[in-house]
Write a protein that holds these residues in place. Structure first.
Motif, PDB file in Angstrom:
ATOM      1  N   ALA A   1       0.826  -1.204   0.000  1.00  0.00           N
ATOM      2  CA  ALA A   1       0.000   0.000   0.000  1.00  0.00           C
ATOM      3  C   ALA A   1       0.863   1.258   0.000  1.00  0.00           C
ATOM      4  N   GLN A   2       2.007   1.186   0.680  1.00  0.00           N
ATOM      5  CA  GLN A   2       2.877   2.357   0.815  1.00  0.00           C
ATOM      6  C   GLN A   2       4.112   2.283  -0.083  1.00  0.00           C
ATOM      7  N   ASN A   3       4.135   1.286  -0.971  1.00  0.00           N
ATOM      8  CA  ASN A   3       5.202   1.144  -1.970  1.00  0.00           C
ATOM      9  C   ASN A   3       6.586   1.063  -1.338  1.00  0.00           C
ATOM     10  N   ASP A   4       6.691   0.371  -0.217  1.00  0.00           N
ATOM     11  CA  ASP A   4       7.977   0.256   0.473  1.00  0.00           C
ATOM     12  C   ASP A   4       9.005  -0.503  -0.361  1.00  0.00           C
ATOM     13  N   TRP A   5       8.540  -1.384  -1.234  1.00  0.00           N
ATOM     14  CA  TRP A   5       9.454  -2.203  -2.037  1.00  0.00           C
ATOM     15  C   TRP A   5       9.589  -1.687  -3.469  1.00  0.00           C
ATOM     16  N   GLY A   6       8.918  -0.572  -3.778  1.00  0.00           N
ATOM     17  CA  GLY A   6       9.090   0.072  -5.070  1.00  0.00           C
ATOM     18  C   GLY A   6       8.495  -0.658  -6.253  1.00  0.00           C
ATOM     19  N   ARG A   7       7.543  -1.537  -6.021  1.00  0.00           N
ATOM     20  CA  ARG A   7       6.961  -2.259  -7.157  1.00  0.00           C
ATOM     21  C   ARG A   7       5.435  -2.339  -7.111  1.00  0.00           C
ATOM     22  N   THR A   8       4.810  -1.392  -6.414  1.00  0.00           N
ATOM     23  CA  THR A   8       3.358  -1.392  -6.319  1.00  0.00           C
ATOM     24  C   THR A   8       2.727  -0.871  -7.605  1.00  0.00           C
ATOM     25  N   LEU A   9       1.660  -1.555  -8.038  1.00  0.00           N
ATOM     26  CA  LEU A   9       0.860  -1.153  -9.190  1.00  0.00           C
ATOM     27  C   LEU A   9      -0.435  -0.541  -8.658  1.00  0.00           C
TER      28      LEU A   9
ATOM     29  N   GLY B   1      11.266 -13.789   7.506  1.00  0.00           N
ATOM     30  CA  GLY B   1      11.035 -12.350   7.379  1.00  0.00           C
ATOM     31  C   GLY B   1      11.844 -11.795   6.220  1.00  0.00           C
ATOM     32  N   MET B   2      11.265 -10.864   5.473  1.00  0.00           N
ATOM     33  CA  MET B   2      11.937 -10.256   4.325  1.00  0.00           C
ATOM     34  C   MET B   2      12.804  -9.106   4.826  1.00  0.00           C
ATOM     35  N   ILE B   3      14.095  -9.384   5.039  1.00  0.00           N
ATOM     36  CA  ILE B   3      14.976  -8.385   5.656  1.00  0.00           C
ATOM     37  C   ILE B   3      16.140  -8.028   4.729  1.00  0.00           C
ATOM     38  N   GLU B   4      15.932  -8.203   3.423  1.00  0.00           N
ATOM     39  CA  GLU B   4      17.043  -7.946   2.498  1.00  0.00           C
ATOM     40  C   GLU B   4      17.383  -6.460   2.422  1.00  0.00           C
ATOM     41  N   PRO B   5      18.660  -6.103   2.264  1.00  0.00           N
ATOM     42  CA  PRO B   5      19.794  -7.014   2.438  1.00  0.00           C
ATOM     43  C   PRO B   5      20.022  -7.338   3.914  1.00  0.00           C
ATOM     44  N   ILE B   6      20.707  -8.452   4.170  1.00  0.00           N
ATOM     45  CA  ILE B   6      20.973  -8.828   5.558  1.00  0.00           C
ATOM     46  C   ILE B   6      22.063  -7.928   6.110  1.00  0.00           C
ATOM     47  N   GLU B   7      21.713  -7.193   7.144  1.00  0.00           N
ATOM     48  CA  GLU B   7      22.658  -6.284   7.808  1.00  0.00           C
ATOM     49  C   GLU B   7      22.478  -6.404   9.316  1.00  0.00           C
ATOM     50  N   PRO B   8      23.550  -6.380  10.117  1.00  0.00           N
ATOM     51  CA  PRO B   8      24.952  -6.342   9.710  1.00  0.00           C
ATOM     52  C   PRO B   8      25.407  -7.656   9.097  1.00  0.00           C
ATOM     53  N   THR B   9      26.661  -7.682   8.663  1.00  0.00           N
ATOM     54  CA  THR B   9      27.215  -8.829   7.955  1.00  0.00           C
ATOM     55  C   THR B   9      27.201 -10.083   8.825  1.00  0.00           C
ATOM     56  N   VAL B  10      26.844 -11.207   8.197  1.00  0.00           N
ATOM     57  CA  VAL B  10      26.942 -12.496   8.886  1.00  0.00           C
ATOM     58  C   VAL B  10      28.395 -12.946   8.868  1.00  0.00           C
ATOM     59  N   HIS B  11      28.923 -13.327  10.017  1.00  0.00           N
ATOM     60  CA  HIS B  11      30.304 -13.796  10.124  1.00  0.00           C
ATOM     61  C   HIS B  11      30.386 -15.247   9.668  1.00  0.00           C
ATOM     62  N   SER B  12      31.208 -15.512   8.687  1.00  0.00           N
ATOM     63  CA  SER B  12      31.283 -16.866   8.136  1.00  0.00           C
ATOM     64  C   SER B  12      31.715 -17.895   9.171  1.00  0.00           C
ATOM     65  N   ARG B  13      32.502 -17.462  10.168  1.00  0.00           N
ATOM     66  CA  ARG B  13      32.933 -18.420  11.185  1.00  0.00           C
ATOM     67  C   ARG B  13      31.750 -18.981  11.968  1.00  0.00           C
ATOM     68  N   ASN B  14      30.662 -18.185  12.076  1.00  0.00           N
ATOM     69  CA  ASN B  14      29.480 -18.695  12.784  1.00  0.00           C
ATOM     70  C   ASN B  14      28.786 -19.811  12.023  1.00  0.00           C
ATOM     71  N   LEU B  15      29.052 -19.907  10.743  1.00  0.00           N
ATOM     72  CA  LEU B  15      28.528 -21.005   9.940  1.00  0.00           C
ATOM     73  C   LEU B  15      29.554 -22.131   9.843  1.00  0.00           C
ATOM     74  N   ILE B  16      30.769 -21.785   9.447  1.00  0.00           N
ATOM     75  CA  ILE B  16      31.800 -22.787   9.172  1.00  0.00           C
ATOM     76  C   ILE B  16      32.201 -23.561  10.417  1.00  0.00           C
TER      77      ILE B  16
ATOM     78  N   ASP C   1      13.198 -17.676  12.403  1.00  0.00           N
ATOM     79  CA  ASP C   1      13.416 -16.235  12.529  1.00  0.00           C
ATOM     80  C   ASP C   1      12.296 -15.483  11.816  1.00  0.00           C
ATOM     81  N   THR C   2      11.370 -14.931  12.602  1.00  0.00           N
ATOM     82  CA  THR C   2      10.213 -14.222  12.048  1.00  0.00           C
ATOM     83  C   THR C   2      10.356 -12.709  12.138  1.00  0.00           C
ATOM     84  N   ILE C   3      11.498 -12.221  12.590  1.00  0.00           N
ATOM     85  CA  ILE C   3      11.677 -10.780  12.777  1.00  0.00           C
ATOM     86  C   ILE C   3      11.660 -10.090  11.414  1.00  0.00           C
ATOM     87  N   PRO C   4      10.797  -9.082  11.200  1.00  0.00           N
ATOM     88  CA  PRO C   4      10.612  -8.507   9.866  1.00  0.00           C
ATOM     89  C   PRO C   4      11.504  -7.309   9.553  1.00  0.00           C
ATOM     90  N   VAL C   5      12.423  -6.978  10.454  1.00  0.00           N
ATOM     91  CA  VAL C   5      13.305  -5.817  10.254  1.00  0.00           C
ATOM     92  C   VAL C   5      14.756  -6.263  10.426  1.00  0.00           C
TER      93      VAL C   5
END
Length: 351
Positions: free
Chosen positions: A48-56, A269-284, A244-248
């Motif tokens: 409704a508020q065109n937050d994603w820039g693709r509202t028709l 939750g649609m939080i793109e882009p993911i910020e701050p950066t995910v540390h690869s060591r937390n995955l690896i 993870d349901t956090i929308p921000v």
């Protein structure tokens, strides 16, 4: 055919107001539905508020629709007049790609046709959603609502429900698993209910000490205040899954550290882009998985409704007259609803 009464946004600053549109002519595989209830999703605000820039514009939101069948096309055999049915986030797909053939229409290679703010694949007309009196949808994208379910509390199951149920089922959550649910809004409280019903031990993460009692009331076995370093340290290497349901935007790194080896962090939750950066060591360092999930396909959407009927699960809602929709949007942005608004469409018909 007479115009359909609806509420629409005409621009990103207009708010929602009464609107009329001409419905498309029903096709042989179509189901015509008179809408009784429509849930209000945060995605509705974004469009409704065109937050994603693709509202028709004009846009008629609403993709958590419950109603009764008023007519069926000549090729429809699974529904009949009077049936209680639902329509969720999509109304079509290519129906031919590998995803569609598996009942994963949400991952259609050509892209699904959304219930609103989309273009009909057959006639090129705009798709309008559930903030309206009626809707016409192909029978493949209509689900049956079990009579045991309260139709109002069932409406959000078509988005908030399937969005949280699908990943829990896909990743095999069940007895013996420890699941952490991040966020306690419309999606989060449904995630707790589903994880519990699947047999898991459930912990809610919240930023506020004031929400601990409410989290336990929702059925959580445990509550962690994520702003407390001691509480976060106490659950390090503890969980099999995080939903993870956090929308921000939020820092994923402290949460990743609470996962076991081979633990899975699921973003819905649609939080793109993911910020701050995910540390690869937390995955690896612990072979953890960071993944995501988008709603669910049509077979699974029917499955979640049947699951809720079997386990007596509904969404916690606040009923809403449609003329209060703009105030409701402001309240949602403040987090002032427990946990989902549902529009009583009688208020539109009466207007």
């Amino acid at each position: 055919m007479s115009d359909v009464k609806a509420y629409a946004a005409q621009s990103e600053t207009s708010g929602l107001a009464p609107f009329g549109f001409q419905p498309r002519a029903p096709r042989p595989d179509d189901v015509s539905i008179e809408i009784d209830y429509c849930g209000v999703c945060h995605t509705d605000i974004h469009f409704a508020q065109n937050d994603w820039g693709r509202t028709l514009y004009p846009v008629v939101p609403g993709h958590e629709i419950i109603g009764r069948v008023t007519a069926v096309g000549s090729d429809v055999s699974g529904f009949q007049v009077g049936d209680r049915v639902g329509v969720g986030c999509m109304v079509d797909s290519c129906r031919q790609c590998s995803s569609c053939e598996q009942g994963l229409e949400q991952y259609c290679r050509e892209g699904m046709t959304p219930t609103y703010n989309g273009t009909d694949r057959h006639d090129g007309l705009r798709t309008y959603g559930g903030y309206s009196e009626r809707i016409v949808v192909s029978d493949r994208f209509v689900v049956r609502v079990p009579e045991q379910l309260d139709p109002a509390t069932a409406a959000p199951l078509l988005c908030a429900g399937i969005t949280t149920y699908s990943p829990l089922k896909h990743f095999g959550v069940g007895p013996g698993h420890k699941v952490g649910v991040l966020g306690m809004g419309g999606l989060g409280h449904m995630g707790v209910k589903f994880a519990r019903a699947l047999g898991a031990e459930v912990t809610i993460f919240t930023r506020s000490e004031s929400k601990v009692a409410e989290a336990k009331k929702q059925g959580a076995d445990h509550v962690v205040v994520s702003t407390d370093p001691e509480q976060m340290a106490a659950v390090a290497l503890n969980f099999d899954f995080l939903l993870d349901t956090i929308p921000v935007h939020h820092d994923l790194n402290p949460y990743l550290e609470t996962l076991k080896v081979d633990g899975t962090h699921i973003l819905v939750g649609m939080i793109e882009p993911i910020e701050p950066t995910v540390h690869s060591r937390n995955l690896i360092s612990k072979r953890r998985i960071l993944t995501g999930s988008l709603i669910g396909g049509m077979p699974e959407t029917q499955e979640v409704l049947d699951f809720c009927a079997e386990h007596d699960i509904g969404c916690d809602i606040e009923m809403l007259d449609i003329h209060n929709i703009n105030d409701a949007y402001e309240r949602m942005k403040r987090g002032d609803v427990k946990y989902r608004f549902v529009i009583d469409m009688k208020s539109l018909k009466d207007a």
